[in-house]
Design a protein around this motif. Structure first.
Motif, PDB file in Angstrom:
ATOM      1  N   LYS A   1     -12.158  15.556 -47.901  1.00 12.47           N
ATOM      2  CA  LYS A   1     -10.936  16.355 -47.771  1.00 12.47           C
ATOM      3  C   LYS A   1     -10.858  16.826 -46.328  1.00 12.47           C
ATOM      4  CE  LYS A   1     -10.741  20.353 -49.836  1.00 12.47           C
ATOM      5  NZ  LYS A   1     -10.565  21.390 -50.875  1.00 12.47           N
ATOM      6  N   LEU A   2      -9.743  16.453 -45.633  1.00 10.48           N
ATOM      7  CA  LEU A   2      -9.634  16.784 -44.212  1.00 10.48           C
ATOM      8  C   LEU A   2      -8.977  18.143 -43.994  1.00 10.48           C
ATOM      9  CD1 LEU A   2      -8.416  13.292 -42.901  1.00 10.48           C
ATOM     10  CD2 LEU A   2     -10.743  14.184 -42.944  1.00 10.48           C
ATOM     11  N   HIS A   3      -7.986  18.475 -44.841  1.00 14.18           N
ATOM     12  CA  HIS A   3      -7.285  19.742 -44.620  1.00 14.18           C
ATOM     13  C   HIS A   3      -6.538  20.134 -45.893  1.00 14.18           C
ATOM     14  CE1 HIS A   3      -5.655  22.902 -42.069  1.00 14.18           C
ATOM     15  NE2 HIS A   3      -4.463  22.677 -42.603  1.00 14.18           N
ATOM     16  N   THR A   4      -6.343  21.434 -46.088  1.00 11.95           N
ATOM     17  CA  THR A   4      -5.529  21.927 -47.198  1.00 11.95           C
ATOM     18  C   THR A   4      -4.391  22.766 -46.626  1.00 11.95           C
ATOM     19  OG1 THR A   4      -7.515  22.054 -48.563  1.00 11.95           O
ATOM     20  CG2 THR A   4      -5.563  23.189 -49.380  1.00 11.95           C
ATOM     21  N   PHE A   5      -3.163  22.390 -46.949  1.00 16.77           N
ATOM     22  CA  PHE A   5      -1.991  23.177 -46.530  1.00 16.77           C
ATOM     23  C   PHE A   5      -1.615  24.094 -47.688  1.00 16.77           C
ATOM     24  CE2 PHE A   5      -1.688  19.072 -44.369  1.00 16.77           C
ATOM     25  CZ  PHE A   5      -1.435  19.434 -43.044  1.00 16.77           C
ATOM     26  N   THR A   6      -1.580  25.402 -47.440  1.00 19.31           N
ATOM     27  CA  THR A   6      -1.193  26.338 -48.508  1.00 19.31           C
ATOM     28  C   THR A   6      -0.033  27.173 -47.996  1.00 19.31           C
ATOM     29  OG1 THR A   6      -2.915  27.785 -47.672  1.00 19.31           O
ATOM     30  CG2 THR A   6      -3.453  26.486 -49.622  1.00 19.31           C
ATOM     31  N   VAL A   7       1.172  26.594 -48.036  1.00 25.52           N
ATOM     32  CA  VAL A   7       2.332  27.320 -47.506  1.00 25.52           C
ATOM     33  C   VAL A   7       3.399  27.519 -48.577  1.00 25.52           C
ATOM     34  CG1 VAL A   7       2.101  26.721 -45.075  1.00 25.52           C
ATOM     35  CG2 VAL A   7       3.158  25.096 -46.613  1.00 25.52           C
TER      36      VAL A   7
ATOM     37  N   SER B   1       2.543  18.963 -40.292  1.00 28.40           N
ATOM     38  CA  SER B   1       2.090  18.026 -39.268  1.00 28.40           C
ATOM     39  C   SER B   1       0.653  17.598 -39.565  1.00 28.40           C
ATOM     40  CB  SER B   1       2.157  18.669 -37.886  1.00 28.40           C
ATOM     41  OG  SER B   1       1.564  17.805 -36.946  1.00 28.40           O
ATOM     42  N   LEU B   2       0.448  16.277 -39.715  1.00 22.68           N
ATOM     43  CA  LEU B   2      -0.901  15.774 -39.992  1.00 22.68           C
ATOM     44  C   LEU B   2      -1.719  15.755 -38.710  1.00 22.68           C
ATOM     45  CD1 LEU B   2      -0.046  12.763 -42.352  1.00 22.68           C
ATOM     46  CD2 LEU B   2      -0.219  15.192 -42.877  1.00 22.68           C
ATOM     47  N   LYS B   3      -1.023  15.701 -37.578  1.00 20.35           N
ATOM     48  CA  LYS B   3      -1.715  15.646 -36.285  1.00 20.35           C
ATOM     49  C   LYS B   3      -2.221  17.042 -35.918  1.00 20.35           C
ATOM     50  CE  LYS B   3      -0.706  13.429 -31.849  1.00 20.35           C
ATOM     51  NZ  LYS B   3       0.424  12.910 -31.049  1.00 20.35           N
ATOM     52  N   GLU B   4      -1.306  18.024 -36.018  1.00 12.79           N
ATOM     53  CA  GLU B   4      -1.681  19.394 -35.625  1.00 12.79           C
ATOM     54  C   GLU B   4      -2.348  20.150 -36.777  1.00 12.79           C
ATOM     55  OE1 GLU B   4       1.748  21.380 -33.859  1.00 12.79           O
ATOM     56  OE2 GLU B   4       2.641  19.413 -33.470  1.00 12.79           O
ATOM     57  N   ARG B   5      -2.302  19.564 -37.973  1.00  8.43           N
ATOM     58  CA  ARG B   5      -2.878  20.184 -39.176  1.00  8.43           C
ATOM     59  C   ARG B   5      -2.305  21.570 -39.423  1.00  8.43           C
ATOM     60  NH1 ARG B   5      -7.860  17.006 -39.704  1.00  8.43           N
ATOM     61  NH2 ARG B   5      -6.972  14.944 -39.395  1.00  8.43           N
TER      62      ARG B   5
END
Length: 1507
Positions: free
Chosen positions: A499-505, A541-545
């Motif tokens: 798992k690279l990142h989790t977005f919780t917005v 953004s997948l680049k800026e995470r």
């Protein structure tokens, strides 16, 4: 072509849970064999009813996007089993219920709540009412509104209506009641004006609000039943006085009713119960008390209740309907469908008067109850199967022994993986083909050996998945995104499972993940868009995470997201119709719009738009742009002028062109669910064309550059770059070929290295081509170890062919398929699907085969079809291999592969007989029997459309595999086992065993590999032959829905060569099978559609250019499945008419071209008949009969029109219908010739071939789809060859005349200014020479008869300067084979002896005519010029003279007319000539010195003559 025109075969994996089917409406067909149910989720289910009242689900139809509100029959004809459905958002569809094909669909502005089909005088019409104040009469086949019935008095929505035809009257009466209780009556005579509304004849207000149903008694038409929710009432049909009334039961509301007989009615309630009532005497027209006002209306008497007594509470009221029954089948039925998907049917009882009296004495609570006759639900059917329907990853990663519900699915074609999100928050990634093979096919593998990966991270179910690399290569191929019910979006590395990142917005569960279009700005390009149930939309953004934009002010759920990248706008549409326009760069809410403006904004969002005036909001001035900080507007304003110029140039180029499509995937998997609460079922789409292209591309990728050159893959240099509209397409193919060539060597080396490392090195003496192929295809296809060395395309092909092959028809072929070709038998009956118009889809449900199985198993002995002349039993492989039928059909493809080794077979003795079917059946389990019946019978009975699709796919793919080297799916282990000396015998002429003593020396290995190769090729050949020719006989004509001729005709010139050839072979095989009677029927069906016979306004051949639609769309841009119907009305719309015309031209062209010889004698019939028939109308035409040949003339006229019509926007240059006309002109030239302008045909074909060497080099043999121009060129080249060989004199004389005309034109003074260098004869010289060479080779006697004309043509095509320097022998050696042609070795001038005794002399001047000299009294059979060129000898066997001629010019500077003069004539001994003598080999003249010539005759004698 649109995507819809591809040959796509869907297969469904339903999973263990039946889909939700909350029934909202239902309908039974008049024959009581089918029930159709519509549900609140928008699907339609078709159920089969057997004679013993068992109900089996057949298929589920997908296409509507909201709840189905009503269903009606679409046709009264038994051969057109059509139904019409309407949904709550105005969509209407016409379906064929045999296979679920959508024939027509539309979206109306009217919402119907009720539809009924009624047979008016000529046609069936739909009488519709709903949320609008009139009744609409609609044509069910075209959805055209014929007229509307309106109200003058108290107009209101109509709540119920009924249609009837009064006895002894000519009009149709419609009785209706409005919501406010006004009863209205319309009388229709059939002459009403369509443009004007029809107003009611009578209107009366009664006390009856919001009626549910209105039914008129069909038995005497004197009473009317009106059902409202609180009560139901009987009225007199004459004056609408209330005769009797009954209130509702406690806790129930009435929902409908109908008449059972004159004095009995059935009424049903919202609780799903039916009540039978006997009417009082004053409400019974047969009674003397009828309509008496003396006493109060007595109440009706209930005497029966129809109830299920189930305790389940329903989510909504059940749908119920009463089926009256027909004369031949008078059973009356009450049918109910509920929210659980349960279907229940009661057959109504007959009650005698005595029983009625007994019932009257009882209280209402003790009424006799009638149990249902039959009942079923989808889940019950699922549970009753021997093997529950499998899901896509069942058994791979189960929890506690059961598969978890799959809540989201995505397929990753580039890796062949499928990712499934589950209810526990985990995501399973598995190899797709291997997973599906384990579910569907009989393959023994430990499920633990299939490499799967599980990603865990979400808390709660995974609601959506996105693999952005699928949409655009700008994303990382390892990135996978998932959204969950835990409000989070997670970014995963698929390869490592991290798992690279989790977005919780978001503040709600994620509902959608979307990729922005590629024309956005760079920051947006690296992001994805997510939508959540809290109505928020974000850009992550997948680049800026991080989240770069949050749009969260929407008041209602978000429905769709569109983009206007040029304005930097994201357009969000909500469920209440509001549209929010957001700026992506800054996150500003630009505006909120409603109503029509909102719809316009949505419709004008073009995501891939180039900036032009129309796309940028014209109201957005520079000042506003500055104020809104919209930088993109500045850029776009600057680019507009440039873009406008480019668009204008593109429009000026004219016709759009059918480019070679960007490649789609051979297999695609899509999750589908009927309701949001359901787990996903999975549809696997197999695209036959993509599979064929991928197989061939893989094959060529393994070839060395030398082999590629040999196959005709030459790469055009920059100077050869094609111009005009094929530029892009040609570039694609060239680019693809360039890549293949670059990679070919390295790929071969890599594969060889891989093969060596796995210990499977090929034989050292095998060819360079075989070694890598063995490595690629010899390795096991199901990858046990999990290495990435399996060939994905071959795995897909294996799965596809294993599912589609007709198992169980020929046991020998089945063994061959398993052992040699590596196909796998299905484990369970397969649910196929069908895609039709506008992406509507029909999916077969598990258990649909049970009806056929029970019918088959009811027969004690399985029916065996006895074939004429072949004895009892099934056709064997040997008979297939020897059957010439298929080789005739596929003349050019299979001729070399149909050899059988009969000597070997005799050596090994006869084959052992199989035990009889009965004996084997005793040993087989019931499940195996069912599987056998499914594969050999049931699946061919679905419909003609499905049969056609499956046969086309199987035959075209088998032919492709046959053309490849070593294309087997069998593992090396199986092949070795069978080649080791195990005594297997001969599979019907196919040797599959080897001698024990073979020690495997290099030579033996090489021979073995070659034998193996030929056996595999022959295996595919036999498999294709089974499906193409033998299938109807082996299945039995009663058990097969034959291929649909119309669909095959539409694929006569399919873009993909393999599918084209399969369609042609199937169409011809089917036309042969139906025999002369069947063909006459086909001709009678289609001849009225020929353009000559239809209204000029809608004719294809309308010369005034008034045609409103693109003919190419008629023929090809339509989904072929759509166009496979027979609409009843011929010219309902101009589009339908032209589509039919295109098919009719092809169909009649094929029948005429292939079977026209049956009618040939009629050419000599007198012309008067023809002239009279030409004038007569098309209605009474006989077709191709012996007294009338007008159809040939009309068909040939249509074919000529399509060939000659100059390209236009409506009929572009290289469309499939044009290709078909070219092909058919060639095939049937002998039939069309009397009615054609032969010169125009040949010039038209040569025009298409003028660029042949650049478009399609002669050596090119590969089967990849060509650009339209190259394809048309290939067809024209083939047609020219056919015409030339069928009628050599016509070809030679016509071309010679054209050449003479051209030469005359070239010599005149005026022509110096004309554009003569662009003449067809100049541009197509190479093609003419090719055909002449073909004629010399194949038909030398015909060429010899017209040798002077042939030489005229040859001299035109050859360059005079090269002729002078190199001579005819070097430039065109073919024609020098004739003894009548001689060339001066010194001056290179040419003399030709003619059949009429003349001598033609060519002096190699530009555009000059040959000079003719009378030489002999009969054909000149030999000429020869002396070595120094001074003398010429000529000989004719008719006057038996040898003449010597002086070749020097007889006048000064060669100006005189006579150039060759006779100096000596010598008598010769007579040559014996019979009818069988070949004049070309009769005599040969040879000069031995400057003055002596020897005459060699065919009998070996020599004569010497000197001058």
């Amino acid at each position: 072509m649109t995507g819809g025109s591809n040959l796509v075969v869907p297969i469904v994996l339903w999973g263990r849970n039946a889909p939700t089917h909350c029934i909202s409406t239902l309908l039974m067909t008049p024959d009581q064999r089918n029930i159709i149910t519509g549900c609140n989720d928008g699907q339609i289910a078709i159920w089969d009813v057997t004679k013993t009242w068992e109900i089996y689900p057949r298929s589920m139809l997908f296409g509507h996007t909201s709840a189905i509100s009503c269903l009606a029959l679409g046709s009264s004809r038994p051969n057109l089993p059509y139904i019409v459905s309407a949904s709550e958002n105005g969509e209407m569809c016409l379906w064929d219920i045999t296979d679920g094909r959508c024939i027509e669909c539309t979206k109306m502005s009217f919402i119907h709540s009720n539809m009924q089909a009624y047979q008016f005088r000529k046609d069936v019409r739909l009488v519709c009412n709903g949320y609008y104040p009139e009744i609409l009469i609609i044509d069910p086949l075209t959805f055209e509104k014929i007229y509307s019935l309106s109200s003058k008095v108290a107009p209101d929505w109509i709540s119920a209506c009924c249609v009837l035809r009064p006895v002894k009257r000519q009009d149709d009466v419609i009785v209706a009641i409005s919501n406010s209780g006004a009863v209205k009556v319309w009388s229709l005579m059939g002459t009403e004006n369509r443009a004007q509304p029809v107003y009611e004849d009578e209107s009366k207000q009664i006390k009856c609000l919001n009626a549910q149903t209105l039914a008129c008694c069909p038995f005497n038409q004197r009473t009317v039943l009106i059902v409202c929710s609180k009560y139901w009432q009987i009225y007199d049909a004459g004056d609408f006085t209330n005769l009797c009334s009954e209130s509702n039961r406690c806790g129930e509301r009435w929902s409908g009713g109908d008449f059972v007989s004159v004095d009995k009615v059935i009424v049903w309630s919202n609780e799903g119960k039916g009540y039978l009532y006997k009417l009082p005497t004053n409400a019974t027209p047969d009674s003397p008390d009828y309509h008496r006002q003396s006493h109060q209306p007595s109440s009706p008497h209930a005497y029966y209740i129809l109830d299920m007594y189930s305790e389940l509470s329903m989510a909504c009221s059940p749908a119920m309907t009463f089926h009256q029954g027909q004369e031949e089948n008078p059973t009356q039925l009450l049918i109910r469908g509920d929210s659980e998907g349960q279907l229940v049917a009661w057959t109504l009882p007959t009650v005698t008067e005595r029983q009625m009296t007994l019932v009257r004495q009882e209280s209402f609570d003790r009424l006799p109850a009638l149990p249902p006759r039959c009942s079923t639900t989808l889940q019950e059917v699922w549970d009753s199967l021997y093997q529950p329907p499998s899901g896509i990853i069942d058994g791979l990663c189960d929890e506690e022994g059961r598969p978890l519900h799959i809540t989201s699915t995505i397929y990753i074609p580039s890796q062949g993986k499928v990712a499934c999100g589950r209810e526990d928050g985990s995501i399973v990634i598995a190899p797709a083909t291997q997973s599906i093979i384990t579910q569907l096919l009989d393959f023994k593998i430990d499920k633990d050996d299939i490499p799967t990966r599980i990603l865990r991270g979400h808390d709660g179910r995974v609601t959506c998945l996105l693999y952005p690399f699928n949409d655009s290569s700008r994303y990382e191929p390892s990135h996978l995104l998932s959204g969950g019910a835990d409000f989070s979006v997670m970014l995963w590395d698929m390869y490592n499972g991290l798992k690279l990142h989790t977005f919780t917005v978001h503040g709600g569960e994620i509902t959608q993940l979307i990729v922005p279009p590629c024309s956005c700005n760079t920051r947006i390009l690296s992001s994805v868009c997510s939508v959540a149930s809290d109505h928020s939309v974000t850009l992550l953004s997948l680049k800026e995470r991080k989240c770069i934009m949050l749009a969260g002010r929407h008041l209602f759920p978000v429905q769709t997201i569109k983009w206007r990248p040029l304005d930097d706008f994201m357009v969000v549409s909500c469920s209440d119709g509001t549209v929010y326009v957001w700026q992506m760069e800054t996150g500003h809410l630009d505006r909120v719009v409603h109503g029509i403006t909102a719809e316009e904004i949505l419709n004008n969002c073009d995501e891939n738009a180039a900036p032009t005036d129309q796309l940028i909001n014209p109201n957005l001035t520079l000042a506003q742009a500055i104020k809104r900080r919209n930088l993109l507007t500045f850029k776009n304003l600057a680019q507009q002028k440039l873009q406008q110029q480019m668009v204008q140039q593109q429009q000026a180029q004219g016709a759009r062109c059918d480019l070679v499509k960007p490649q789609s995937y051979p297999m695609y998997i899509q999750g589908v669910r009927t309701n949001t609460r359901n787990p996903d079922a999975h549809i696997i789409f197999f695209d036959t064309e993509s599979l064929i292209v991928q197989l061939l591309t893989d094959e060529y990728a393994l070839m060395s550059p030398g082999e590629l050159e040999a196959k005709g893959f030459f790469l055009p240099g920059p100077t050869d770059a094609p111009s005009g509209d094929i530029n892009e397409a040609q570039a694609k193919i060239a680019g693809m070929m360039a890549k293949i060539k670059e990679k070919a060597d390295s790929v071969g080396q890599k594969i060889q290295a891989r093969v060596d490392s796995s210990g499977m090195s090929a034989s050292p003496s095998g060819s360079a081509r075989e070694s890598p192929s063995l490595g690629r295809r010899g390795s096991p296809k199901i990858n046990i170890s999990g290495q990435a060395d399996t060939n994905l395309t071959m795995e897909i092909a294996q799965l596809f062919m294993s599912c589609l092959h007709a198992w169980g028809l020929d046991p020998d072929l089945d063994k061959l398929c398993v052992n040699k070709l590596g196909l796998l038998k299905p484990r369970c009956p397969i649910s196929f699907g069908l895609i039709s118009r506008s992406g509507h889809m029909s999916l077969m449900l598990p258990g649909w085969h049970k009806k056929v199985c029970h019918e088959e198993m009811g027969v004690p002995e399985p029916q065996k079809s006895v074939m004429p002349g072949r004895g009892r039993g099934k056709v064997t492989l040997k008979q297939q291999a020897r059957s010439a039928t298929y080789s005739e059909i596929e003349r050019n493809r299979l001729s070399g592969d149909y050899t059988t080794d009969s000597d070997i077979e005799n050596e090994h003795g006869p084959l052992t007989k199989r035990p009889s079917d009965g004996a084997v059946l005793g040993k087989e389990s019931f499940q195996q029997q069912e599987m056998k019946i499914f594969s050999s019978k049931a699946r061919w009975q679905i419909s003609s459309g499905v049969t056609t699709q499956h046969l086309l796919s199987v035959i075209s793919t088998a032919n492709t595999l046959m053309s490849m080297s070593h294309a087997t799916f069998a593992t090396k282990r199986i092949i070795k086992k069978h080649l080791k000396g195990t005594k297997i015998g001969v599979h019907k002429g196919l040797l599959v065993a080897e001698d024990n003593s073979s020690e495997g020396g290099s030579e033996d290995e090489s021979d073995m590999a070659m034998m193996q190769q030929s056996q595999i090729k022959q295996g595919w050949s036999l498999l294709a032959a089974l499906h193409c020719v033998l299938l109807p006989e082996m299945v039995g004509s009663s058990s097969i829905q034959p291929p649909q001729l119309e669909m095959l005709a539409r694929r006569w010139q399919d873009r993909c060569l393999e599918i084209r050839e399969a369609a042609q072979a199937l169409l011809l095989a089917e036309l042969r099978r139906i025999g002369p009677e069947g063909r006459k029927e086909v001709v009678d069906i289609w001849s009225p559609y020929l353009p000559t016979y239809v209204d000029q306004n809608v004719s294809l051949m309308a010369s005034d250019g008034s045609r409103a639609e693109d003919e190419d769309e008629d023929y090809d841009d339509e989904d072929p499945m759509v166009t496979g119907d027979y609409p009843v009305n011929k010219t309902s719309t101009s589009f339908e008419s032209r589509r039919k015309q295109a098919t009719a031209i092809v169909m009649l062209g094929v029948v005429g071209a292939e079977f026209g010889h049956e009618m040939e004698p009629s050419r000599r019939k007198n012309e008067d008949i023809k002239k009279s028939r030409k004038v007569s109308s098309a209605i009474n035409q006989d077709g191709f009969t012996l007294t009338n040949y007008s159809l040939s003339r009309h068909t040939s006229k249509a074919l000529m029109y399509l060939l000659q019509q100059p390209p236009s926007r409506r009929l572009p240059a290289h469309t499939p219908i044009r290709r078909a006309s070219v092909d058919l002109l060639g095939r049937g030239f002998t039939v069309w010739e009397p009615y054609l302008d032969v010169s125009a045909v040949l010039m038209g074909l040569l025009e298409l071939c003028s660029d042949a060497e650049r478009l399609v080099p002669h050596s090119m043999t590969y089967g990849l789809p060509l650009t339209p121009a190259a394809d048309a060129c290939r067809s024209a080249r083939h047609a020219l060859s056919l015409i030339a060989t069928a009628r050599p004199p016509a070809f030679i004389i016509t071309i010679a005349k054209e050449v003479a005309r051209y030469n005359a034109l070239a010599q005149t003074a005026q022509s110096q200014h004309s554009n003569i260098h662009n003449n067809v004869l100049v541009k197509s010289k190479q093609e003419i020479l090719r055909v002449v060479e073909l004629l010399v080779e194949k038909m030398p006697n015909d060429v010899a008869d017209h040798l002077v004309e042939v030489m005229d043509v040859t001299m035109h095509c050859l360059d005079p300067s090269q002729l002078k320097s190199k001579g005819l022998m070097d430039l065109f050696p073919a024609i020098c084979r004739f003894s009548m042609v001689t060339v001066c070795p010194v001056t290179k001038r040419i003399w030709v002896g003619a059949k009429n005794g003349g001598l033609a002399f060519y002096d190699l001047k530009q555009h000059s005519k040959c000079q003719m000299t009378t030489a002999h009294s009969g054909p000149v059979v030999a000429t020869c010029v002396s070595p120094e060129g001074k003398y010429l000898a000529t000989y004719s066997h008719i006057d038996n003279r040898l003449k010597f001629w002086q070749t020097a010019s007889s006048s000064l500077f060669g100006i005189g007319s006579q150039q060759t003069k006779c100096v000596k004539s010598a008598p010769t001994p007579p040559c014996p000539v019979t009818n069988l003598t070949n004049l070309l080999k009769l005599v040969r003249l040879v000069w031995v010195d400057a003055r002596t010539v020897i005459m060699l005759t065919v009998d070996g004698s020599e004569q010497r003559y000197s001058i």
